[in-house]
Design a protein around this motif. Sequence first.
Motif, PDB file in Angstrom:
ATOM      1  N   GLY A 228      -8.535  -9.088  -4.380  1.00 12.42           N
ATOM      2  CA  GLY A 228      -9.058  -9.856  -3.235  1.00 12.42           C
ATOM      3  C   GLY A 228      -7.956 -10.101  -2.204  1.00 12.42           C
ATOM      4  N   LEU A 229      -6.758 -10.424  -2.684  1.00 10.82           N
ATOM      5  CA  LEU A 229      -5.637 -10.679  -1.761  1.00 10.82           C
ATOM      6  C   LEU A 229      -5.238  -9.401  -1.030  1.00 10.82           C
ATOM      7  N   ALA A 230      -5.311  -8.256  -1.740  1.00 12.75           N
ATOM      8  CA  ALA A 230      -4.960  -6.978  -1.088  1.00 12.75           C
ATOM      9  C   ALA A 230      -5.954  -6.671   0.032  1.00 12.75           C
ATOM     10  N   LEU A 231      -7.226  -7.000  -0.179  1.00 13.44           N
ATOM     11  CA  LEU A 231      -8.225  -6.783   0.880  1.00 13.44           C
ATOM     12  C   LEU A 231      -7.922  -7.649   2.091  1.00 13.44           C
ATOM     13  N   LYS A 232      -7.568  -8.904   1.813  1.00 13.13           N
ATOM     14  CA  LYS A 232      -7.458  -9.918   2.864  1.00 13.13           C
ATOM     15  C   LYS A 232      -6.085  -9.944   3.535  1.00 13.13           C
ATOM     16  N   ASN A 233      -5.038  -9.896   2.716  1.00  8.85           N
ATOM     17  CA  ASN A 233      -3.694 -10.189   3.258  1.00  8.85           C
ATOM     18  C   ASN A 233      -2.872  -8.973   3.651  1.00  8.85           C
ATOM     19  N   LEU A 234      -3.293  -7.780   3.192  1.00 10.03           N
ATOM     20  CA  LEU A 234      -2.428  -6.622   3.391  1.00 10.03           C
ATOM     21  C   LEU A 234      -2.960  -5.773   4.534  1.00 10.03           C
ATOM     22  N   LYS A 235      -2.141  -5.537   5.526  1.00 11.29           N
ATOM     23  CA  LYS A 235      -2.593  -4.814   6.722  1.00 11.29           C
ATOM     24  C   LYS A 235      -2.020  -3.402   6.795  1.00 11.29           C
ATOM     25  N   SER A 237      -0.911   0.485   4.384  1.00  9.55           N
ATOM     26  CA  SER A 237      -0.950   1.226   3.121  1.00  9.55           C
ATOM     27  C   SER A 237       0.261   0.807   2.286  1.00  9.55           C
ATOM     28  N   ALA A 238       0.073   0.750   0.980  1.00  7.07           N
ATOM     29  CA  ALA A 238       1.196   0.371   0.108  1.00  7.07           C
ATOM     30  C   ALA A 238       0.840   0.687  -1.338  1.00  7.07           C
ATOM     31  N   ILE A 239       1.869   0.737  -2.176  1.00  5.88           N
ATOM     32  CA  ILE A 239       1.665   0.861  -3.629  1.00  5.88           C
ATOM     33  C   ILE A 239       2.193  -0.427  -4.245  1.00  5.88           C
ATOM     34  N   ILE A 240       1.334  -1.119  -5.002  1.00  2.00           N
ATOM     35  CA  ILE A 240       1.726  -2.445  -5.489  1.00  2.00           C
ATOM     36  C   ILE A 240       1.312  -2.635  -6.953  1.00  2.00           C
ATOM     37  N   ASN A 241       2.243  -3.086  -7.770  1.00  3.18           N
ATOM     38  CA  ASN A 241       1.928  -3.452  -9.159  1.00  3.18           C
ATOM     39  C   ASN A 241       1.127  -4.745  -9.187  1.00  3.18           C
ATOM     40  N   ILE A 242       0.050  -4.750  -9.988  1.00  5.77           N
ATOM     41  CA  ILE A 242      -0.646  -6.018 -10.249  1.00  5.77           C
ATOM     42  C   ILE A 242      -0.597  -6.228 -11.759  1.00  5.77           C
ATOM     43  N   GLY A 243       0.276  -7.115 -12.162  1.00 10.91           N
ATOM     44  CA  GLY A 243       0.441  -7.382 -13.588  1.00 10.91           C
ATOM     45  C   GLY A 243       0.692  -8.858 -13.798  1.00 10.91           C
ATOM     46  N   SER A 244       1.122  -9.189 -15.013  1.00 13.47           N
ATOM     47  CA  SER A 244       1.439 -10.592 -15.267  1.00 13.47           C
ATOM     48  C   SER A 244       2.944 -10.824 -15.116  1.00 13.47           C
ATOM     49  N   GLY A 245       3.713  -9.742 -15.178  1.00 11.59           N
ATOM     50  CA  GLY A 245       5.159  -9.876 -15.007  1.00 11.59           C
ATOM     51  C   GLY A 245       5.877 -10.293 -16.283  1.00 11.59           C
ATOM     52  N   ARG A 246       5.159 -10.323 -17.423  1.00 11.20           N
ATOM     53  CA  ARG A 246       5.856 -10.607 -18.694  1.00 11.20           C
ATOM     54  C   ARG A 246       5.222  -9.784 -19.825  1.00 11.20           C
ATOM     55  N   PRO A 247       6.107  -9.051 -20.530  1.00 11.67           N
ATOM     56  CA  PRO A 247       5.580  -8.212 -21.616  1.00 11.67           C
ATOM     57  C   PRO A 247       5.274  -9.047 -22.865  1.00 11.67           C
ATOM     58  N   ILE A 248       4.271  -8.598 -23.599  1.00 11.98           N
ATOM     59  CA  ILE A 248       3.882  -9.258 -24.854  1.00 11.98           C
ATOM     60  C   ILE A 248       4.028  -8.213 -25.960  1.00 11.98           C
ATOM     61  N   ARG A 287       4.026 -10.409  -4.904  1.00 13.51           N
ATOM     62  CA  ARG A 287       4.283 -11.788  -4.437  1.00 13.51           C
ATOM     63  C   ARG A 287       4.567 -11.780  -2.936  1.00 13.51           C
ATOM     64  N   GLU A 288       5.401 -10.820  -2.526  1.00 16.89           N
ATOM     65  CA  GLU A 288       5.856 -10.794  -1.128  1.00 16.89           C
ATOM     66  C   GLU A 288       4.723 -10.376  -0.178  1.00 16.89           C
ATOM     67  N   LEU A 289       4.027  -9.278  -0.507  1.00 15.55           N
ATOM     68  CA  LEU A 289       3.052  -8.732   0.444  1.00 15.55           C
ATOM     69  C   LEU A 289       1.673  -9.375   0.332  1.00 15.55           C
ATOM     70  N   LEU A 290       1.330  -9.839  -0.859  1.00 17.13           N
ATOM     71  CA  LEU A 290      -0.035 -10.348  -1.061  1.00 17.13           C
ATOM     72  C   LEU A 290      -0.103 -11.853  -1.252  1.00 17.13           C
ATOM     73  N   ASP A 291       1.049 -12.472  -1.560  1.00 19.00           N
ATOM     74  CA  ASP A 291       1.051 -13.869  -1.963  1.00 19.00           C
ATOM     75  C   ASP A 291       0.350 -14.029  -3.322  1.00 19.00           C
ATOM     76  N   TYR A 292       0.529 -13.002  -4.160  1.00 21.56           N
ATOM     77  CA  TYR A 292      -0.112 -12.969  -5.490  1.00 21.56           C
ATOM     78  C   TYR A 292       0.725 -13.721  -6.513  1.00 21.56           C
ATOM     79  N   GLU A 293       0.056 -14.489  -7.346  1.00 22.53           N
ATOM     80  CA  GLU A 293       0.746 -15.152  -8.458  1.00 22.53           C
ATOM     81  C   GLU A 293      -0.209 -15.192  -9.652  1.00 22.53           C
ATOM     82  N   PRO A 294       0.162 -14.551 -10.780  1.00 17.71           N
ATOM     83  CA  PRO A 294      -0.730 -14.632 -11.942  1.00 17.71           C
ATOM     84  C   PRO A 294      -0.848 -16.078 -12.419  1.00 17.71           C
ATOM     85  N   GLU A 295      -2.063 -16.467 -12.793  1.00 14.22           N
ATOM     86  CA  GLU A 295      -2.282 -17.881 -13.115  1.00 14.22           C
ATOM     87  C   GLU A 295      -2.613 -18.139 -14.575  1.00 14.22           C
ATOM     88  N   VAL A 296      -3.074 -17.103 -15.276  1.00 17.52           N
ATOM     89  CA  VAL A 296      -3.581 -17.346 -16.633  1.00 17.52           C
ATOM     90  C   VAL A 296      -2.546 -16.866 -17.658  1.00 17.52           C
TER      91      VAL A 296
END
Length: 316
Positions: A228-235, A237-248, A287-296
């Motif tokens: 949703g943030l990529a649709l709204k906030n990103l103007k 083309s880009a390649i962006i990881n969407i993860g939690s940022g911590r391995p389990i 975080r920088e381009l989308l203002d994304y922060e995993p919450e769960v």
Amino acid sequence: MKILITGGAGFIGSHFAVKMLKEQHEIAIIDNLHPYYSVDRKKQHLEVIKEAGDFQFYQTNLLDRDETINIIKEISPEAIVHLAALPGVAYSILRPLEYIDYDVKATVNVLEGAGMAGVKQVIFASSSSVYGMMKNVPFREEMAAGKPISPYAASKYAAESFCHVYGHLYGMNVKILRFFTVYGPWGRPDMAIANFIKKLKNNEEITIFGQGGSRDYTYVGDIVNGMGLALKNLKQSAIINIGSGRPISMDQLLDELRVYYPDMKIRTEKNRAGDVDRTWADISLARELLDYEPEVDFSKGIAETVAWAEQHEDFL
Ligand code: NAD
């Protein structure tokens, strides 16, 4: 916004469709209800979406170029979110050519249709698998060097290249999001967490391959927020990881599940070809381009998934 979601009857697509409807967007879905896993499950995903609002549905195979282009022109969406694909590493080793069809050719049809219909932006669902076996962690976007180790990963990497091509040819913003192992309610039954929970509920033994490795498990709610943030906030083309940022690690995953299923029986088999030993997303660009922060966090995500499984026995 009018949004076309391909693969909207799937796991991630149905969560995303519900989110978009709740945010008052208009949506259309193309999905051929591929029998990779239960078609009834996919129909149930569509029912869940219906509860959130009305949408147009096309049961169409994106491999049909003319029909795909015509439908995209007819819908004339402002954005296309392209999730339709055959997922899964193991099956891709058995049926590599199907992956070239479903993950590459179908993507080219969607990109061509988008360009011809004057669509402004396309989001493409790529995967952490494009990184292959990496020594260095966490994975930053520029580290993917064309060394995938499964037909699934190679298809996603090829499809990323076509995203670049069509972005260039038609001046579209094509946003490639690399998802890291997605789990949660309605999770795909072929993936580890859903598969383990089903077996543990039935008192069956679960199978671990090799040391089990580690994964950047990402809760589906965080994934669809990122989309949703990529649709709204990103103007752009880009390649962006969407993860939690911590391995389990596998041990951590088993400890979380043991809370609910203490009598766990485990069988170990040797490593499966095509599986990477670990994934770990660097999410600074998101975080920088989308203002994304995993919450769960992982414990909460597992609790939600187990609670869903307890209430949806028929769909496991
Ligand atoms: P899914 O299988 O649940 O959803 C994919 C949907 O696409 C299915 O409903 C299927 O019927 C549809 N589809 C496939 N080929 C089609 C075609 N040719 N025409 C029309 N519809 C078609 O998978 P998912 O887990 O929701 O994954 C969605 C996307 O995200 C995929 O592109 C997948 O590769 C990618 N991805 C998923 C994960 C994950 O952990 N689930 C991780 C990385 C990337």
